[in-house]
Design a protein around this motif. Sequence first.
Motif, PDB file in Angstrom:
ATOM      1  N   UNK A  38     -12.934 -28.177  18.067  1.00 19.33           N
ATOM      2  CA  UNK A  38     -11.923 -27.451  17.298  1.00 19.33           C
ATOM      3  C   UNK A  38     -12.307 -25.979  17.138  1.00 19.33           C
ATOM      4  N   UNK A  39     -13.588 -25.677  17.120  1.00 17.06           N
ATOM      5  CA  UNK A  39     -14.009 -24.280  17.076  1.00 17.06           C
ATOM      6  C   UNK A  39     -13.952 -23.639  18.471  1.00 17.06           C
ATOM      7  N   UNK A  40     -14.231 -24.440  19.489  1.00 18.45           N
ATOM      8  CA  UNK A  40     -14.221 -23.896  20.860  1.00 18.45           C
ATOM      9  C   UNK A  40     -12.838 -23.416  21.276  1.00 18.45           C
ATOM     10  N   UNK A  41     -11.791 -24.071  20.752  1.00 19.84           N
ATOM     11  CA  UNK A  41     -10.426 -23.698  21.126  1.00 19.84           C
ATOM     12  C   UNK A  41     -10.120 -22.235  20.828  1.00 19.84           C
ATOM     13  N   UNK A  42     -10.858 -21.632  19.847  1.00 19.57           N
ATOM     14  CA  UNK A  42     -10.594 -20.243  19.467  1.00 19.57           C
ATOM     15  C   UNK A  42     -11.301 -19.250  20.378  1.00 19.57           C
TER      16      UNK A  42
ATOM     17  N   UNK B 104      -6.711 -11.641  14.797  1.00 11.76           N
ATOM     18  CA  UNK B 104      -7.045 -12.894  15.475  1.00 11.76           C
ATOM     19  C   UNK B 104      -8.515 -13.051  15.843  1.00 11.76           C
ATOM     20  N   UNK B 105      -9.296 -12.007  15.737  1.00 16.18           N
ATOM     21  CA  UNK B 105     -10.688 -12.113  16.171  1.00 16.18           C
ATOM     22  C   UNK B 105     -11.589 -12.539  15.008  1.00 16.18           C
TER      23      UNK B 105
ATOM     24  N   UNK C 129      -9.192 -21.277  26.585  1.00 17.38           N
ATOM     25  CA  UNK C 129      -8.052 -21.869  25.876  1.00 17.38           C
ATOM     26  C   UNK C 129      -7.079 -20.756  25.478  1.00 17.38           C
ATOM     27  N   UNK C 130      -6.050 -20.618  26.308  1.00 18.19           N
ATOM     28  CA  UNK C 130      -5.107 -19.515  26.102  1.00 18.19           C
ATOM     29  C   UNK C 130      -3.654 -19.979  26.033  1.00 18.19           C
ATOM     30  N   UNK C 131      -3.382 -21.244  26.401  1.00 17.35           N
ATOM     31  CA  UNK C 131      -1.968 -21.615  26.556  1.00 17.35           C
ATOM     32  C   UNK C 131      -1.274 -21.971  25.246  1.00 17.35           C
ATOM     33  N   UNK C 132      -2.003 -22.059  24.151  1.00 16.16           N
ATOM     34  CA  UNK C 132      -1.365 -22.147  22.840  1.00 16.16           C
ATOM     35  C   UNK C 132      -1.863 -21.020  21.938  1.00 16.16           C
ATOM     36  N   UNK C 133      -2.264 -19.908  22.540  1.00 22.90           N
ATOM     37  CA  UNK C 133      -2.833 -18.806  21.762  1.00 22.90           C
ATOM     38  C   UNK C 133      -1.879 -18.370  20.664  1.00 22.90           C
ATOM     39  N   UNK C 134      -2.377 -18.143  19.447  1.00 22.11           N
ATOM     40  CA  UNK C 134      -1.504 -17.740  18.336  1.00 22.11           C
ATOM     41  C   UNK C 134      -0.915 -16.356  18.561  1.00 22.11           C
ATOM     42  N   UNK C 135       0.243 -16.162  17.920  1.00 24.65           N
ATOM     43  CA  UNK C 135       0.944 -14.890  18.044  1.00 24.65           C
ATOM     44  C   UNK C 135       1.921 -14.861  19.195  1.00 24.65           C
ATOM     45  N   UNK C 136       2.111 -16.010  19.879  1.00 30.84           N
ATOM     46  CA  UNK C 136       3.026 -16.080  20.999  1.00 30.84           C
ATOM     47  C   UNK C 136       3.867 -17.350  20.900  1.00 30.84           C
TER      48      UNK C 136
ATOM     49  N   UNK D 239     -13.670  -2.559  12.587  1.00 32.09           N
ATOM     50  CA  UNK D 239     -13.164  -3.249  11.408  1.00 32.09           C
ATOM     51  C   UNK D 239     -13.349  -4.747  11.516  1.00 32.09           C
ATOM     52  N   UNK D 240     -12.348  -5.503  11.070  1.00 29.60           N
ATOM     53  CA  UNK D 240     -12.439  -6.961  11.082  1.00 29.60           C
ATOM     54  C   UNK D 240     -12.465  -7.526  12.492  1.00 29.60           C
ATOM     55  N   UNK D 241     -12.017  -6.752  13.462  1.00 30.52           N
ATOM     56  CA  UNK D 241     -12.057  -7.211  14.858  1.00 30.52           C
ATOM     57  C   UNK D 241     -13.397  -6.889  15.528  1.00 30.52           C
ATOM     58  N   UNK D 242     -14.240  -6.125  14.826  1.00 32.69           N
ATOM     59  CA  UNK D 242     -15.509  -5.714  15.420  1.00 32.69           C
ATOM     60  C   UNK D 242     -16.645  -6.660  15.056  1.00 32.69           C
ATOM     61  N   UNK D 243     -17.843  -6.213  15.358  1.00 36.23           N
ATOM     62  CA  UNK D 243     -18.994  -7.099  15.165  1.00 36.23           C
ATOM     63  C   UNK D 243     -19.442  -7.199  13.721  1.00 36.23           C
ATOM     64  N   UNK D 244     -18.856  -6.406  12.825  1.00 35.69           N
ATOM     65  CA  UNK D 244     -19.189  -6.552  11.408  1.00 35.69           C
ATOM     66  C   UNK D 244     -18.404  -7.679  10.753  1.00 35.69           C
ATOM     67  N   UNK D 245     -17.315  -8.107  11.402  1.00 32.47           N
ATOM     68  CA  UNK D 245     -16.551  -9.233  10.887  1.00 32.47           C
ATOM     69  C   UNK D 245     -15.800  -8.912   9.608  1.00 32.47           C
ATOM     70  N   UNK D 246     -15.718  -9.905   8.726  1.00 33.45           N
ATOM     71  CA  UNK D 246     -14.875  -9.818   7.533  1.00 33.45           C
ATOM     72  C   UNK D 246     -15.696  -9.470   6.298  1.00 33.45           C
TER      73      UNK D 246
END
Length: 880
Positions: free
Chosen positions: A206-210, A327-328, A219-226, A367-374
Amino acid sequence: MAGALKHGDRASARRFLASVLTSAAIVAGSLTGSVGAALATAGVAAASADVSPLVASSIVKAADLSKFQAGNIIGDAVFFNRNTMSEQQIQAFLEAKVPACRTGYICLKDWYDTSRTTSQDMMCGGYSGGVRERASRIIYKVAQACGINPQVILVMLQKEQGLVTHVWPSDWRYTIAMGQGCPDTAACDTRYYGFFNQVYGAAWQLKRYANPSGTSQYFTWYAPGKTWNVRWHPNAGCGSSPVFIQNQATANLYYYTPYQPNAAALAAGYGEGDGCSSYGNRNFYQYFTDWFGPTQRDVAGEIESEYRAQGGASGLGAPLTEVLPLYKNGGGFGRAYTLGSIYWSYEYGAKTVKQGSLRDYYFARGGADGDMGWPVLNYQLISGIAVSGTGQLFSGGSLYSSALGTYIVREPLRSAYFTLTGAAGPMGWPTADQTCAASLCSQPFQQGVVVASAAGAFPVVGATAAAFQTAGGPTGTWGAPLTGPTALPYFGGGSGQAFANGSAYWRSDGVPYFVTGAIRDRYFALGGAAGVLGFPVSSMSCDTVSSCRQQFQFGWILWTSAGGARVGDPTIDAAYAARAAVLGARTGAFAYYGANGGGFAEGFVNGVIYYKPGVGAFAVVGALKDAYFARGGAAGALGWPASDQVCSTAAACRQKFETGWLMWSEGAARLGDPAIDDAYARLGGAQGVLGPRTGAFVSYPYNGGGLAEGFANGAVFYKPSLGAFGVFGSIRDAYFARGGAGGTLGWPKSDQACATSSSCRQQFEGGWIIWTAPNSTRLGDPAIDDAYAASGGTGGVLGDRLATFAAYPYNGGGFAEGFANGAIFYKPARGAFAVTGSVRASYFAAGGAAGPYGWPTSPMSCSAGTCSQTFEGGTVTATG
């Protein structure tokens, strides 16, 4: 993966669905009355075809399936929240679902499995395996390791094999508990067999899917935002419909079970729809909602609450964007304002990054998409060393900003930094970002450095850090740290820290000393800082490449390439070089002794060298050694040796110690002193006035201290500042009667002197003892006696003696003796003078020698009835 289809979308699912539908249809007597009552409440008709594996509690509540959203089955904030249940809460939940298990079966609440240890990777943290771990523990530990809501795992166990509520589960249900590795079109993969493998493998998947950072974008064929076409059923003839996938959690469910429920499936509740119905994702939504509540969190509402908590428009200004999905790094949401940004993540909720140096640094790194995270916490003010600043915790590190700059501290360096309380601790603020080369990473701070290597991450602080950097840092002579600073409570206390190539030690002064190589090996063999040598007190020094040494509290370690490392002392070595022929070979007996001020000793075949710093290193050999040992050695009354042995002849030797001498002659050793021996010889030795020795040699601390030795007819007293003198006969008796060296007379200052055979005298610190035949002794002074005789003696102006001789310390000190008609005062620097008559009366009235006039400096003179006499402080004149 399509594990849910094993019991939801294939032909064999009909029997399973029938058992669910008839879970209330238990024949009379099959369940307890309370369960039957609950089933009746559910309004389910009785049936006789099957005995359900489920109890009524699984279907008493009914989720509103009209709220099912194919594009948002469950929110990321719920799906990835690992902290919803503790291990104890999971166990209690399972026990509530199945209060009693059918005899002969093991229900999930009582199931145990042996788990295996797994290493951390991009999907999950490490899992420490165990023997006979309870199902609830495995669920909890997997949830924590992989960052999956334990409620999600419970729901999937139920929708796949009905394990949460099953009262007579067969073993095969545990074998494929999560449907992991069980596709619709093939047999299950045996690599995933077993309860632990199923739970861990499903959570990992379930984590690998991301497609986490560090993995491929597979895993791209159910990628969110589409928008994606999602089928209704495994039968392609049933068709599909477009679904806008709103989040990662929903995408994960479709990767796992790639079908959405149609209208008939949703209308049927927990029941069966039509031939194109699938049930896996419907059942997931329904069980989750019935058991744990809504599958969504109000992200916009939480961001708005955080905005208000930060002061709204006055704190963060006006919004610049709507709430936007990100999404990252596991996904989340964000909203920008004129004075800051609010980020919402599934793990940490809504947190603010305010305008300023922290946000600038954060934005510069994506920012949140970078290596510092959230952001994990909001920023906080920190009072550090010399300067104050701010800090903020992010999932990818801790960000600090002060007058020294803005820098991030990342794992694994951060954990080591936190062991010393971060910027508020002794290391202070970071002064640069970390740098890495090969397998080494390091980061400097105000008063230290943190280094990470294959051995782990550890701080190096203060003066130790300065010495470490001078030695070349982690690639220098010390190597990388293997531990952090460790307090060591031995020998007054200190600290130590291990490095790849040695160990550093320091005490209260903070000065570090590095121990390495063969010297360290020997040091460790002796117990290190807790052993016989204590802490190092110097750095290692090498005379040549084949000769090195290092000093410790209680000795040295001396190393040569030829002889290896041994414990010793350079000063003792030098003394041994001069006496090696006498002492013989080393015996390896080196020790520190704390007695009498402390020092060192090393044993040899024929003797010992003792070394007390400040006194020196001296050998003790032969009969004197035996006598010294018999008196306690360095711990005894003699203390440490203060000289080497000196022999005047082959049969007469002596050696000085701190509190006296050992003398050897005529085949015997005794306590003594050369000065006393010389005085004894001067007085005729055993044939003289003192007679034979009695062996009574002692040290007296009185009146400045000295030594005394007794003989048959007297004693010799020796005070180093005065000399050694014999005391005997009647004068000795009078001296002892007045306390000897401990009395008011103190130590003798001369030998006894006799003017005639019937008149002798001897001087002491506090006066003279004067003897006259046949046996009369008195205290006095020759100068006073001379002055008395000059005045006419008994028939003169002074009259008879009153035996009131005394020493006076006043005005420089002197002596006085009283007579019937006056007194004689004697100050050695002034002379002895009689004071009589009216002058004496006036002088005494003014305090005598202790008064302002002090001591007399001339005889009294009289003229025409008036007498006068000069004193140190003036002239006294009197009439009458």
